[in-house]
Design an enzyme around this catalytic site. Structure first.
Site, PDB file in Angstrom:
ATOM      1  N   CYS A   2       0.876  -1.157   0.000  1.00 31.53           N
ATOM      2  CA  CYS A   2       0.000   0.000   0.000  1.00 31.53           C
ATOM      3  C   CYS A   2       0.917   1.211   0.000  1.00 31.53           C
ATOM      4  O   CYS A   2       2.129   1.069   0.095  1.00 31.53           O
ATOM      5  CB  CYS A   2      -0.854   0.009   1.249  1.00 31.53           C
ATOM      6  SG  CYS A   2      -1.666  -1.564   1.531  1.00 31.53           S
ATOM      7  N   ARG A  27       1.194   1.665  -6.030  1.00 31.07           N
ATOM      8  CA  ARG A  27       1.455   0.711  -4.954  1.00 31.07           C
ATOM      9  C   ARG A  27       0.202  -0.043  -4.513  1.00 31.07           C
ATOM     10  O   ARG A  27       0.270  -0.967  -3.702  1.00 31.07           O
ATOM     11  CB  ARG A  27       2.035   1.436  -3.734  1.00 31.07           C
ATOM     12  CG  ARG A  27       3.305   2.185  -4.004  1.00 31.07           C
ATOM     13  CD  ARG A  27       3.800   2.849  -2.745  1.00 31.07           C
ATOM     14  NE  ARG A  27       4.135   1.855  -1.759  1.00 31.07           N
ATOM     15  CZ  ARG A  27       5.303   1.243  -1.669  1.00 31.07           C
ATOM     16  NH1 ARG A  27       6.256   1.547  -2.509  1.00 31.07           N
ATOM     17  NH2 ARG A  27       5.524   0.350  -0.748  1.00 31.07           N
ATOM     18  N   TRP A  73      -3.765  -1.943  -1.275  1.00 31.81           N
ATOM     19  CA  TRP A  73      -3.780  -3.178  -2.064  1.00 31.81           C
ATOM     20  C   TRP A  73      -4.102  -4.257  -1.045  1.00 31.81           C
ATOM     21  O   TRP A  73      -3.284  -4.580  -0.183  1.00 31.81           O
ATOM     22  CB  TRP A  73      -2.419  -3.397  -2.708  1.00 31.81           C
ATOM     23  CG  TRP A  73      -2.382  -4.552  -3.649  1.00 31.81           C
ATOM     24  CD1 TRP A  73      -2.709  -4.539  -4.972  1.00 31.81           C
ATOM     25  CD2 TRP A  73      -1.983  -5.891  -3.354  1.00 31.81           C
ATOM     26  NE1 TRP A  73      -2.554  -5.791  -5.512  1.00 31.81           N
ATOM     27  CE2 TRP A  73      -2.109  -6.644  -4.541  1.00 31.81           C
ATOM     28  CE3 TRP A  73      -1.540  -6.549  -2.199  1.00 31.81           C
ATOM     29  CZ2 TRP A  73      -1.808  -8.002  -4.612  1.00 31.81           C
ATOM     30  CZ3 TRP A  73      -1.238  -7.901  -2.265  1.00 31.81           C
ATOM     31  CH2 TRP A  73      -1.371  -8.607  -3.468  1.00 31.81           C
ATOM     32  N   ASN A  99       1.046   0.227   6.037  1.00 34.26           N
ATOM     33  CA  ASN A  99       1.438  -0.597   4.893  1.00 34.26           C
ATOM     34  C   ASN A  99       2.221  -1.774   5.439  1.00 34.26           C
ATOM     35  O   ASN A  99       3.160  -1.585   6.202  1.00 34.26           O
ATOM     36  CB  ASN A  99       2.315   0.250   3.938  1.00 34.26           C
ATOM     37  CG  ASN A  99       3.016  -0.600   2.897  1.00 34.26           C
ATOM     38  OD1 ASN A  99       2.514  -1.647   2.492  1.00 34.26           O
ATOM     39  ND2 ASN A  99       4.182  -0.155   2.465  1.00 34.26           N
ATOM     40  N   GLY A 100       1.833  -2.992   5.079  1.00 32.11           N
ATOM     41  CA  GLY A 100       2.545  -4.170   5.560  1.00 32.11           C
ATOM     42  C   GLY A 100       1.567  -5.227   6.028  1.00 32.11           C
ATOM     43  O   GLY A 100       0.368  -5.134   5.779  1.00 32.11           O
ATOM     44  N   GLU A 473       8.823 -13.555 -20.744  1.00 33.84           N
ATOM     45  CA  GLU A 473       8.524 -12.161 -20.431  1.00 33.84           C
ATOM     46  C   GLU A 473       7.365 -11.646 -21.293  1.00 33.84           C
ATOM     47  O   GLU A 473       6.484 -10.927 -20.803  1.00 33.84           O
ATOM     48  CB  GLU A 473       9.801 -11.307 -20.615  1.00 33.84           C
ATOM     49  CG  GLU A 473       9.635  -9.817 -20.419  1.00 33.84           C
ATOM     50  CD  GLU A 473       9.063  -9.412 -19.057  1.00 33.84           C
ATOM     51  OE1 GLU A 473       8.972 -10.260 -18.155  1.00 33.84           O
ATOM     52  OE2 GLU A 473       8.675  -8.247 -18.928  1.00 33.84           O
ATOM     53  N   LYS A 477       3.860 -10.156 -19.858  1.00 34.95           N
ATOM     54  CA  LYS A 477       3.346  -8.825 -20.213  1.00 34.95           C
ATOM     55  C   LYS A 477       1.902  -8.923 -20.684  1.00 34.95           C
ATOM     56  O   LYS A 477       1.032  -8.177 -20.263  1.00 34.95           O
ATOM     57  CB  LYS A 477       4.177  -8.246 -21.343  1.00 34.95           C
ATOM     58  CG  LYS A 477       5.151  -7.160 -21.258  1.00 34.95           C
ATOM     59  CD  LYS A 477       5.507  -6.372 -20.096  1.00 34.95           C
ATOM     60  CE  LYS A 477       5.506  -6.963 -18.746  1.00 34.95           C
ATOM     61  NZ  LYS A 477       6.592  -6.790 -17.872  1.00 34.95           N
ATOM     62  N   GLU A 480      -0.620  -9.991 -17.811  1.00 36.60           N
ATOM     63  CA  GLU A 480      -0.862  -9.063 -16.706  1.00 36.60           C
ATOM     64  C   GLU A 480      -1.668  -7.842 -17.117  1.00 36.60           C
ATOM     65  O   GLU A 480      -2.404  -7.293 -16.306  1.00 36.60           O
ATOM     66  CB  GLU A 480       0.432  -8.661 -15.995  1.00 36.60           C
ATOM     67  CG  GLU A 480       1.360  -7.780 -16.797  1.00 36.60           C
ATOM     68  CD  GLU A 480       2.634  -7.430 -16.037  1.00 36.60           C
ATOM     69  OE1 GLU A 480       2.571  -7.190 -14.831  1.00 36.60           O
ATOM     70  OE2 GLU A 480       3.705  -7.397 -16.670  1.00 36.60           O
ATOM     71  N   HIS A 496       5.950 -31.953 -25.628  1.00 34.77           N
ATOM     72  CA  HIS A 496       5.921 -32.817 -24.440  1.00 34.77           C
ATOM     73  C   HIS A 496       4.660 -32.594 -23.615  1.00 34.77           C
ATOM     74  O   HIS A 496       4.624 -32.941 -22.438  1.00 34.77           O
ATOM     75  CB  HIS A 496       7.183 -32.584 -23.599  1.00 34.77           C
ATOM     76  CG  HIS A 496       8.427 -32.960 -24.340  1.00 34.77           C
ATOM     77  ND1 HIS A 496       8.739 -34.266 -24.659  1.00 34.77           N
ATOM     78  CD2 HIS A 496       9.419 -32.199 -24.890  1.00 34.77           C
ATOM     79  CE1 HIS A 496       9.881 -34.295 -25.343  1.00 34.77           C
ATOM     80  NE2 HIS A 496      10.301 -33.056 -25.493  1.00 34.77           N
ATOM     81  N   LYS A 591       2.609  -2.237  -8.018  1.00 32.77           N
ATOM     82  CA  LYS A 591       3.957  -2.073  -8.569  1.00 32.77           C
ATOM     83  C   LYS A 591       5.023  -2.600  -7.622  1.00 32.77           C
ATOM     84  O   LYS A 591       6.014  -3.160  -8.034  1.00 32.77           O
ATOM     85  CB  LYS A 591       4.179  -0.585  -8.841  1.00 32.77           C
ATOM     86  CG  LYS A 591       5.494  -0.260  -9.494  1.00 32.77           C
ATOM     87  CD  LYS A 591       5.479  -0.630 -10.945  1.00 32.77           C
ATOM     88  CE  LYS A 591       6.774  -0.375 -11.647  1.00 32.77           C
ATOM     89  NZ  LYS A 591       6.879  -1.201 -12.862  1.00 32.77           N
TER      90      LYS A 591
HETATM   91  C1  F6R Z   1       5.741  -7.456 -14.190  1.00 35.33           C
HETATM   92  C2  F6R Z   1       6.404  -6.923 -13.007  1.00 35.33           C
HETATM   93  C3  F6R Z   1       6.627  -7.845 -11.870  1.00 35.33           C
HETATM   94  C4  F6R Z   1       7.909  -7.470 -11.121  1.00 35.33           C
HETATM   95  C5  F6R Z   1       8.033  -8.293  -9.840  1.00 35.33           C
HETATM   96  C6  F6R Z   1       9.321  -7.993  -9.111  1.00 35.33           C
HETATM   97  O1  F6R Z   1       5.619  -6.503 -15.191  1.00 35.33           O
HETATM   98  O2  F6R Z   1       6.731  -5.781 -12.945  1.00 35.33           O
HETATM   99  O3  F6R Z   1       6.652  -9.169 -12.265  1.00 35.33           O
HETATM  100  O4  F6R Z   1       9.003  -7.692 -11.958  1.00 35.33           O
HETATM  101  O5  F6R Z   1       6.954  -8.010  -9.004  1.00 35.33           O
HETATM  102  O6  F6R Z   1       9.424  -6.654  -8.799  1.00 35.33           O
HETATM  103  P1  F6R Z   1      10.807  -5.941  -8.569  1.00 35.33           P
HETATM  104  O7  F6R Z   1      11.560  -5.973  -9.833  1.00 35.33           O
HETATM  105  O8  F6R Z   1      10.455  -4.563  -8.132  1.00 35.33           O
HETATM  106  O9  F6R Z   1      11.504  -6.720  -7.488  1.00 35.33           O
END
Ligand code: F6R
Length: 596
Positions: A2, A27, A73, A99-100, A473, A477, A480, A496, A591
């Site tokens: 959060c 966040r 969040w 937050n936590g 990756e 993308k 998500e 497989h 994020k």
């Molecule tokens: C996807 C994304 C997440 C982060 C993951 C780790 O687009 O951003 O998968 O890569 O949550 O976050 P960081 O890099 O901040 O440790």
């Protein structure tokens, strides 16, 4: 996961808090709230949804110079108005944002708060009720706050208001990020400096286990047992415009566009006076002294780590293991004699990675963090840090930070390898130009998104070797931000099992940038096409064939991921737009993942 803010000063707190929360929405964005203190007492406004929804319920007339705010969040309790922060104690004397995660909140409730009816389902409410409980037993607010903190197990960044004390925001931190800002005629609190750049660029780090009294004229930091701590502020070198979208409809689009510039900036930042790529000598020595590197990361950063393994092994001859942070923390492998741990994290705050770092430090092994955020937890707690220099990444889906991670990993491996015959600086400059060509091909990417992903249920991404890592990756993308179920596979693995899922018109994106396996992956494309798949081949110049849907410019084999990921990012973006998804803030995500 959060975001919290607090303001104590001469100005009206309301707008500063709301603007601050807007900057922290990355966040968490399922509910939000603020509390304003004025002569009449403390008034709380909260709402389910975004900050714009909160704005609709905040009394436009309310004035007050002290306040706290929160964007949530959800972890404990569904996202709704009742579970939104701030939370208040039974008599409403105390108001808190947090937050936590408080792991022992059930126990604390049972032990100390049996007779107190709880308003919400949150772990946070226990904290504020405990403070009230202890203050009723005769403790001063700071004593009650300290006693409460000493009972908490878990992570927290807290800001607390006491209706009977109009001068102070009580602040504390353990594992969750928190900064205190020093302004002109005010002092502030924030999970991230970005939230309070509107007021100041002078911030003080708060360490775990510290308690802070934030008053208008002064900031008092102490340990949990009351010992005073002096700490000077540092300047946050961010420009407020770095965190604005400008004319872009989405941060994600802006951040993808910034990628060529990010690669060029990294080349510059990691070049010495003689113009050669270089890294800090102590980090060089740590790398040379390691008999094995353990890369620890999550999500996109983990995908960058997979590519990083190739760099270290091919350019520096150092063996590497790559681990998902949420897995390795509870199941350490047998380590080599002289391990070096490398943590890759855009935010530098990921709790899963942090818990591994704590264990690594307990074991006495060296750790290097590669992050985009100077002063972040993972950066502070590791022995060494290398910065990504990507500028703030606001969109939840990581794009430019991934490319920056790859560029920095390549440079570190190259420098550690000393005698490599690759002219990496020149090759990275070529990569920057190639990425520019890719971001200039947006119209084509939009067409591909429409052609292949319109009304589909699922999609597959395949590749071999480096292309396999990029497939993972690309799939992340797409899923998500567009919510299309997407999976990345090593081309050879399809047969497989997974090939059973290929049916008429199933989209399959295939990357062909690795000469050594180009024929094999083309074979896999034939296999899926024979089963009805709608295959979109993205190949590299020199390896392209007539029917390929898009050809990326030629770059060094090791560096193809920096370029081939860009069309996948753009295709995901346009697929998500087409579906009307909230590109920058996808559902259920945040994020900065600061819970394990
Ligand atoms: C996807 C994304 C997440 C982060 C993951 C780790 O687009 O951003 O998968 O890569 O949550 O976050 P960081 O890099 O901040 O440790």
């Amino acid at each position: 996961m959060c975001g919290i803010v607090g303001y104590n000063g001469n100005l009206d707190a309301k707008e500063i808090l709301l603007k601050g929360l807007e900057k922290l929405e990355y966040r968490g964005y399922d509910s939000a709230g603020i509390a304003i203190r004025n002569k009449e007492g403390v008034t709380v406004f909260k709402e389910k949804g975004r900050i714009k929804d909160l704005r609709n319920v905040v009394d436009g007339e309310i004035k007050g110079n002290i306040g706290i705010g929160h964007t949530r969040w959800a972890t404990h309790g569904v996202p709704n108005k009742i579970n939104a922060h701030p939370h208040q104690s039974a008599t409403k004397r105390f108001t808190i944002v947090h937050n936590g995660v408080i792991e022992n909140y059930h126990l604390l409730k049972k032990q100390y708060l049996n007779n107190i009816p709880m308003q919400s389902e949150t772990d946070t409410e226990v904290i504020v009720q405990l403070v009230e409980q202890f203050s009723k037993e005769g403790l001063s607010t700071i004593e009650a706050f300290r006693k409460t903190l000493s009972l908490l197990h878990g992570s927290y960044a807290i800001a607390l208001l006491d209706e009977e004390d109009g001068d102070t925001i009580y602040v504390a931190k353990n594992k969750s990020p928190l900064l205190v800002g020093v302004g002109d005629g005010c002092n502030v609190v924030a999970s991230d400096a970005m939230a309070m750049l509107q007021v100041t660029n002078q911030f003080i780090e708060i360490h775990d286990g510290e308690v802070v009294l934030v008053q208008k004229e002064k900031i008092e930091i102490s340990t949990l047992d009351g010992q005073k701590i002096e700490r000077k502020p540092y300047t946050v070198e961010l420009d407020a415009s770095d965190i604005e979208k400008g004319t872009y409809p989405h941060y994600m689009l802006k951040e993808m566009d910034e990628q060529p510039g990010v690669v060029r900036k990294i080349i510059q930042e990691y070049s010495n006076e003689a113009g050669e790529l270089s890294i800090d000598e102590a980090i060089f020595a740590a790398l040379r002294g390691a008999d094995r590197i353990y890369i620890i990361a999550a999500g996109t950063s983990y995908h960058a780590g997979l590519v990083g393994k190739e760099y270290f092994e091919k350019l520096a001859g150092i063996p590497v293991e790559v681990h998902i942070s949420s897995e390795i923390g509870y199941n350490m492998p047998l380590l080599s004699e002289k391990p070096l741990f490398i943590f890759i994290s855009q935010s530098g705050e990921t709790a899963d990675s942090r818990q591994v770092l704590v264990k690594v430090k307990e074991l006495g092994h060296p750790a290097l963090t590669i992050t985009n955020v100077a002063g972040s937890t993972l950066s502070r707690e590791a022995d060494y840090t290398l910065l990504l220099h990507a500028g703030p990444e606001i969109a939840v889906a990581s794009t430019k930070a991934y490319v920056a991670q790859l560029a920095v990993l390549a440079i570190v491996a190259y420098v550690a390898g000393e005698g490599s015959d690759v002219d990496l600086k020149k090759e990275l400059a070529i990569v920057a130009n190639a990425i520019q060509t890719m971001v200039d091909s947006k119209d084509e990417m939009q067409k591909i998104a429409l052609e292949y992903l319109n009304n589909v249920r699922n999609a597959f991404f395949i590749g071999r070797n480096m292309d396999y890592y990029v497939s993972l990756e690309g799939a992340l993308k797409l899923k998500e931000i567009s919510y299309i179920q997407a999976e990345g596979f090593a081309g050879g693995e399809l047969k497989h099992g997974t090939i059973a899922l290929i049916e008429e018109e199933t989209p399959v994106f295939a990357l062909v940038t690795q000469e050594a396996v180009a024929l094999n992956i083309r074979g896999n494309v034939k296999e899926v096409v024979a089963r009805g798949a709608n295959a979109c081949v993205i190949s590299m110049e020199g390896l392209n064939e007539e029917d390929d849907r898009f050809v990326i410019p030629k770059v060094h084999t090791l560096l193809t991921p920096l370029v081939s990921v860009v069309p996948l990012q753009l295709i995901s973006y346009y697929a998500a737009l087409e579906r009307g998804c909230d590109v920058d803030k996808p559902r259920n995500l945040a994020k900065s993942v600061t819970v394990e």
